[in-house]
Design a protein around this motif. Structure first.
Motif, PDB file in Angstrom:
ATOM      1  N   ASP A  17       0.792  -1.229   0.000  1.00 54.01           N
ATOM      2  CA  ASP A  17       0.000   0.000   0.000  1.00 54.01           C
ATOM      3  C   ASP A  17       0.822   1.274   0.000  1.00 54.01           C
ATOM      4  O   ASP A  17       0.351   2.327   0.412  1.00 54.01           O
ATOM      5  N   TYR A  50       1.489   4.768  -5.269  1.00 58.27           N
ATOM      6  CA  TYR A  50       2.182   4.410  -6.506  1.00 58.27           C
ATOM      7  C   TYR A  50       3.116   5.506  -7.002  1.00 58.27           C
ATOM      8  O   TYR A  50       4.132   5.234  -7.614  1.00 58.27           O
ATOM      9  N   LEU A  69      -4.054   0.519   7.997  1.00 60.05           N
ATOM     10  CA  LEU A  69      -4.647  -0.363   6.992  1.00 60.05           C
ATOM     11  C   LEU A  69      -4.995   0.383   5.711  1.00 60.05           C
ATOM     12  O   LEU A  69      -5.362  -0.215   4.718  1.00 60.05           O
ATOM     13  N   THR A  70      -4.896   1.709   5.752  1.00 62.42           N
ATOM     14  CA  THR A  70      -5.306   2.521   4.610  1.00 62.42           C
ATOM     15  C   THR A  70      -4.497   2.201   3.359  1.00 62.42           C
ATOM     16  O   THR A  70      -3.307   1.931   3.440  1.00 62.42           O
ATOM     17  N   GLY A  71      -5.150   2.270   2.234  1.00 64.52           N
ATOM     18  CA  GLY A  71      -4.482   1.998   0.968  1.00 64.52           C
ATOM     19  C   GLY A  71      -3.979   3.262   0.299  1.00 64.52           C
ATOM     20  O   GLY A  71      -3.507   4.181   0.962  1.00 64.52           O
ATOM     21  N   GLN A  72      -4.114   3.305  -1.012  1.00 63.00           N
ATOM     22  CA  GLN A  72      -3.612   4.424  -1.806  1.00 63.00           C
ATOM     23  C   GLN A  72      -4.221   5.744  -1.357  1.00 63.00           C
ATOM     24  O   GLN A  72      -3.676   6.804  -1.582  1.00 63.00           O
ATOM     25  N   GLU A  73      -5.368   5.637  -0.709  1.00 59.89           N
ATOM     26  CA  GLU A  73      -6.102   6.796  -0.251  1.00 59.89           C
ATOM     27  C   GLU A  73      -5.327   7.634   0.774  1.00 59.89           C
ATOM     28  O   GLU A  73      -5.555   8.835   0.905  1.00 59.89           O
ATOM     29  N   GLU A  84      -0.937   1.475 -13.516  1.00 53.74           N
ATOM     30  CA  GLU A  84      -0.712   2.344 -12.362  1.00 53.74           C
ATOM     31  C   GLU A  84      -2.008   2.999 -11.905  1.00 53.74           C
ATOM     32  O   GLU A  84      -2.275   3.134 -10.722  1.00 53.74           O
ATOM     33  N   ILE A 131      -3.969   0.534 -10.001  1.00 50.75           N
ATOM     34  CA  ILE A 131      -3.384   0.318  -8.677  1.00 50.75           C
ATOM     35  C   ILE A 131      -3.694   1.496  -7.761  1.00 50.75           C
ATOM     36  O   ILE A 131      -3.973   1.326  -6.583  1.00 50.75           O
ATOM     37  N   SER A 132      -3.692   2.685  -8.351  1.00 46.36           N
ATOM     38  CA  SER A 132      -3.984   3.863  -7.534  1.00 46.36           C
ATOM     39  C   SER A 132      -5.427   3.850  -7.053  1.00 46.36           C
ATOM     40  O   SER A 132      -5.800   4.581  -6.158  1.00 46.36           O
ATOM     41  N   ASP A 168      -6.611   1.245  -5.709  1.00 44.68           N
ATOM     42  CA  ASP A 168      -6.555   0.159  -4.729  1.00 44.68           C
ATOM     43  C   ASP A 168      -6.993  -1.191  -5.277  1.00 44.68           C
ATOM     44  O   ASP A 168      -7.370  -2.081  -4.525  1.00 44.68           O
ATOM     45  N   VAL A 210      -2.152  -5.313  -7.147  1.00 48.75           N
ATOM     46  CA  VAL A 210      -1.310  -5.728  -8.264  1.00 48.75           C
ATOM     47  C   VAL A 210      -1.974  -6.838  -9.067  1.00 48.75           C
ATOM     48  O   VAL A 210      -2.026  -6.785 -10.296  1.00 48.75           O
ATOM     49  N   GLN A 267      -3.458  -6.556 -12.874  1.00 46.91           N
ATOM     50  CA  GLN A 267      -2.799  -7.353 -13.905  1.00 46.91           C
ATOM     51  C   GLN A 267      -3.825  -8.100 -14.762  1.00 46.91           C
ATOM     52  O   GLN A 267      -3.706  -8.138 -15.984  1.00 46.91           O
ATOM     53  N   THR A 302      -9.543   1.164   2.976  1.00 47.13           N
ATOM     54  CA  THR A 302      -8.578   0.109   3.279  1.00 47.13           C
ATOM     55  C   THR A 302      -7.807  -0.307   2.033  1.00 47.13           C
ATOM     56  O   THR A 302      -8.358  -0.373   0.946  1.00 47.13           O
ATOM     57  N   GLY A 303      -6.570  -0.621   2.240  1.00 50.65           N
ATOM     58  CA  GLY A 303      -5.731  -1.035   1.125  1.00 50.65           C
ATOM     59  C   GLY A 303      -5.666  -2.540   0.991  1.00 50.65           C
ATOM     60  O   GLY A 303      -6.620  -3.247   1.320  1.00 50.65           O
ATOM     61  N   GLN A 304      -4.532  -3.021   0.528  1.00 51.22           N
ATOM     62  CA  GLN A 304      -4.402  -4.431   0.163  1.00 51.22           C
ATOM     63  C   GLN A 304      -4.553  -5.377   1.352  1.00 51.22           C
ATOM     64  O   GLN A 304      -4.815  -6.560   1.186  1.00 51.22           O
ATOM     65  N   ASN A 305      -4.390  -4.862   2.551  1.00 56.46           N
ATOM     66  CA  ASN A 305      -4.567  -5.725   3.720  1.00 56.46           C
ATOM     67  C   ASN A 305      -6.000  -6.258   3.805  1.00 56.46           C
ATOM     68  O   ASN A 305      -6.245  -7.300   4.406  1.00 56.46           O
ATOM     69  N   ILE A 338      -6.344  -9.862   2.847  1.00 55.15           N
ATOM     70  CA  ILE A 338      -5.913 -10.795   3.900  1.00 55.15           C
ATOM     71  C   ILE A 338      -6.972 -10.853   4.998  1.00 55.15           C
ATOM     72  O   ILE A 338      -7.317 -11.921   5.499  1.00 55.15           O
ATOM     73  N   ALA A 383     -12.132   7.624  -1.605  1.00 54.51           N
ATOM     74  CA  ALA A 383     -11.702   6.249  -1.806  1.00 54.51           C
ATOM     75  C   ALA A 383     -12.762   5.508  -2.589  1.00 54.51           C
ATOM     76  O   ALA A 383     -13.941   5.740  -2.434  1.00 54.51           O
ATOM     77  N   LYS A 384     -12.310   4.594  -3.435  1.00 51.52           N
ATOM     78  CA  LYS A 384     -13.244   3.883  -4.302  1.00 51.52           C
ATOM     79  C   LYS A 384     -13.514   2.484  -3.827  1.00 51.52           C
ATOM     80  O   LYS A 384     -14.309   1.781  -4.409  1.00 51.52           O
TER      81      LYS A 384
END
Lengths: 444, 317
Positions: free
Chosen positions: A42, A45, A223-227, B50, B53-54, B56, B59, B63, B239-242, B245, B268-269
């Protein structure tokens, strides 16, 4: 996927052995791995892009050292760069010359502001600074009540305004109360809000202008992502940030948000929240989070944790006892208590390199109850038994089992482990180096 | 304080409004990347990746979208902005699936169990759900089984007052399974149509807390056969990639029936939800688009994806 970054890099760079220098071409593949790893952690980018360019520049032309593999070499460069990007080490926030020092917390809904406020209050109280918690969130149901309850748990003061009152009025009243009483630090818990909510952002600006807080900290969720970057920029532009508190770092999120916020706003991360308990707030260390992002473990934190609970003298005393075979169950018990003070075993394991997400350890849940049982067994022994375990015969074992709520088998197991340990210690080399390392880790 | 007045805008519009900042950047960036290009080069694909990915998407999901575009590029002419945009949209829709069924509430006393990490918006979601069903004339009971966080029970009680739903809850520190048991018994006795269980936020890495959830689930299943009928994971859109999980762990331990995506009114989307759907095959059931009582909506994949992509130029409403 992340723990394997260094392994992946090792594999990628294996074929580089024998090459004289790292070239742009032969590190390309490795850097792609680094890039994917950072994105999966995260890290923003844009930050990743810039970062990879920097690393490439530094890595190209370096000689392939014979002592370490090219993979390790690149990991080292990446790690060093990450640390640099993360900014300066922790510095204790200076208190204002004329109390009270005012700290305002802000952030998105659910970031952990209220919990962070209480944790900060506990920290200041521990430093013998008298804190006041101010509930300035009139929107979320029972928010003020939550802060008040936490304040009661900590036995610190909490200010709650009259129902329906604006946050500004509440804060003003709180400040004048703080000035009259011996309050040294005022911690303002504001309502969660979106960085694009103009009305609520204006409320923060108003608070800032009226109260001129010494510190304005953004509470951000690990835990926040690209945001994360957009949020941080939003708060920075509208209100201004002095520092960041990163919460929920006790999960398995890699915390790429931290890196992104720091890289984009240039504001330092001050503290990290590591659990739901109120003592779970720690200073931020750039090098440690860099290791975490790369899946390299956090041995330093572990050692430091051990050190704060374990003085040199205690260590020397322990060593002497171990040497002269005077190490008794009583000492064992006090060791266990020390170990427990370091926090749940699970958290400790996470700090070890490769342990974070290792597949082999996935199923292994270190059992804190086991420690509790062991403690109970020892507590159920008489003084004489604790000082000389050899006198513990069958009938004594039965008594201890009943007393501790365990079984005779458990007692047998413990005593067996204990004798084995004693034997093991005898075989240790006579140099103090061996034991010196044991200092921090009672029974590693 | 009073809850904010319900927003009068329709939900699609509100979702788009919430997503608008993203939409601007996403659509505009895509346009910037693609428009005026003669051919889609690998560099352009990299830039599109990119962009994904931006949002969220992560990867892996990004892809697969890129792979799809590459494939389609060979098959047909995807060269202008619109066809690329549609290509991405098509692939995302394939992943999310378009058959969106709402909550399964056919049982006499339907039980909804709500889980998630700390601060995701569980209690707020439950408050909105209670309001929705009470308004439909259904009888709702709320179980305040978050007995850990200070004032969590009080927070739910306030939502109960707003919606008119009954709340079963004890003091902080009570055994959550006991609360669940009592709430289930009360729901049956009162002839409630819906029982919603609020649980304490927990990180998926805390094994003992996950065990606690399993126990709550077993307990409610014993009281009300077939319960819980819905086990929903609440996920914060920031929340991101976590999140992947998280969802995997919660699903493994508790067998989820769907996701609730909250806080979509920010920038956030919730792109990570697409990755979760792709990996675990779980449907997104509800979305939260604001702080008002009405701001919880049924998920609509088509709307979700197109809201993500609608530009100013073809705004329909």
């Amino acid at each position: 996927m992340f723990d394997s970054l260094s392994e992946k890099l090792q594999a990628t760079f294996k074929k580089l052995r024998g090459h004289g220098k790292l070239t742009e071409k032969n590190i390309q593949e490795g850097l792609r791995e680094v890039k994917l790893a950072l994105l999966s952690a995260d890290v923003n980018y844009k930050v990743v892009k810039k970062f990879i360019e920097d690393v490439q520049q530094k890595a190209v032309g370096q000689e392939v050292l014979s002592s370490i593999s090219p993979g390790q070499q690149v990991v080292k460069i990446v790690h060093r760069e990450l640390v640099e990007l993360m900014g300066e080490s922790f510095r204790q926030p200076a208190l204002a010359p004329a109390p009270p020092t005012v700290i305002m917390l802000m952030g998105l809904q659910g970031a952990g502001k209220t919990t962070a406020a209480a944790k900060l209050a506990r920290r200041f109280k521990g430093e013998r600074r008298n804190p006041l918690l101010v509930a300035a969130d009139p929107y979320r149901p029972a928010a003020a009540q939550q802060l008040n309850l936490l304040a009661q748990q900590l036995n610190v003061a909490c200010f709650i305004g009259a129902p329906g009152q604006t946050p500004l009025k509440t804060c003003r009243q709180a400040l004048s109360q703080a000035k009259e009483t011996a309050i040294e630090v005022v911690i303002i818990d504001t309502a969660g809000r979106l960085h694009i909510d103009e009305g609520l952002m204006a409320e923060l600006t108003e608070l800032k202008q009226a109260l001129s807080p010494h510190y304005i900290w953004l509470v951000a969720d690990a835990l926040t992502g690209q945001e994360a970057v957009r949020v941080a920029q939003g708060f920075e532009q509208a209100v201004g940030i002095d520092g960041v508190i990163l919460t929920k770092m006790d999960g398995d999120a890699r915390g790429g948000a931290a890196l992104s916020i720091r890289a984009v706003t240039g504001k330092p991360i001050k503290f990290v929240g590591l659990g739901e308990k109120l003592e779970a707030l720690e200073p931020f260390h750039p090098d440690r989070i860099a290791s975490r992002i790369l899946g390299m473990g956090d041995v330093l934190s572990l050692v430091e944790k051990a050190e704060t609970l374990y003085s040199e003298e205690q260590a020397a005393e322990l060593e002497k006892k171990l040497r002269s075979n005077r190490f008794t169950l009583e000492d064992f018990s006090s060791q266990l208590k020390q170990l427990k003070k370091m926090g749940p075993l699970e958290n400790l394991l996470e700090l070890l390199p490769g342990m974070g997400n290792s597949k082999a350890l996935k199923g292994l849940k270190p059992d804190d109850k086991q420690l509790l049982h062991t403690q109970a067994i020892i507590d159920s022994m008489t003084q004489a038994e604790r000082l000389n375990h050899k006198i513990i015969n069958g009938s004594r074992r039965r008594r201890i089992a009943v007393g501790s709520g365990t079984s005779v088998q458990d007692i047998n197991k413990l005593l067996k482990q204990f004798t084995q340990m004693q034997k093991l210690v005898k075989r240790l080399p006579k140099s103090s180096a061996g034991l010196g390392r044991m200092r921090g880790l009672p029974f590693s | 304080m009073k809850p904010k007045p319900p927003n009068k805008l329709g939900w699609t519009k509100r979702l788009r409004h919430g997503l608008s900042k993203t939409r601007h950047s996403f659509v505009h960036n895509l346009e910037r990347i693609v428009r005026g290009q003669r051919a889609i080069t690998p560099e352009i694909l990299d830039e599109i990746e990119e962009l994904l990915i931006s949002a969220d998407l992560g990867v892996n999901t990004s892809q697969t979208v890129i792979d799809y575009i590459q494939q389609e590029l060979k098959r047909r002419e995807l060269k202008d902005y619109l066809s690329i945009k549609n290509g991405i949209q098509e692939r995302l829709l394939q992943i999310i699936g378009t058959n969106h069924n709402g909550l399964n509430l056919t049982a006499t006393t339907a039980v909804i169990m709500v889980l998630g990490v700390n601060g995701g918006g569980k209690t707020t979601t439950i408050g909105k759900l209670a309001y929705r069903y009470q308004k439909q004339g259904k009888k709702v009971v709320l179980a305040a089984a978050d007995t850990f966080r200070a004032a969590a029970v009080e927070q739910l009680k306030i939502w109960g007052q707003r919606s008119g739903a009954g709340v079963i809850g004890y003091q902080t520190g009570a055994d959550p399974s006991a609360v669940v048991y009592d709430a289930a018994t009360a729901a049956k006795a009162r002839g409630a149509d819906i029982l919603i269980i609020d649980t304490a936020g927990r990180l998926h890495t805390k094994k003992n807390l996950m065990e606690e959830l399993k126990k709550m689930k077993r307990v409610v299943g014993r009281c009300i056969p077939g319960a819980p009928h819905e086990t929903l994971l609440v996920l914060d859109a920031t929340t991101g990639q976590n999140a992947i999980i998280q969802a995997r762990q919660f699903h493994q331990d508790l067998e989820l029936s769907g996701l609730v995506l909250t806080k979509l009114d920010g920038t956030a989307k919730g792109g990570v939800a697409i990755g979760i759907v792709a990996e675990l095959g779980l449907p997104i059931k509800l979305i939260g688009v604001g702080e008002g009582l009405d701001d919880l909506q049924d998920f609509d994949a088509q709307e979700f994806v197109s809201a993500l992509f609608y530009g100013e130029d073809n705004e329909k409403d």
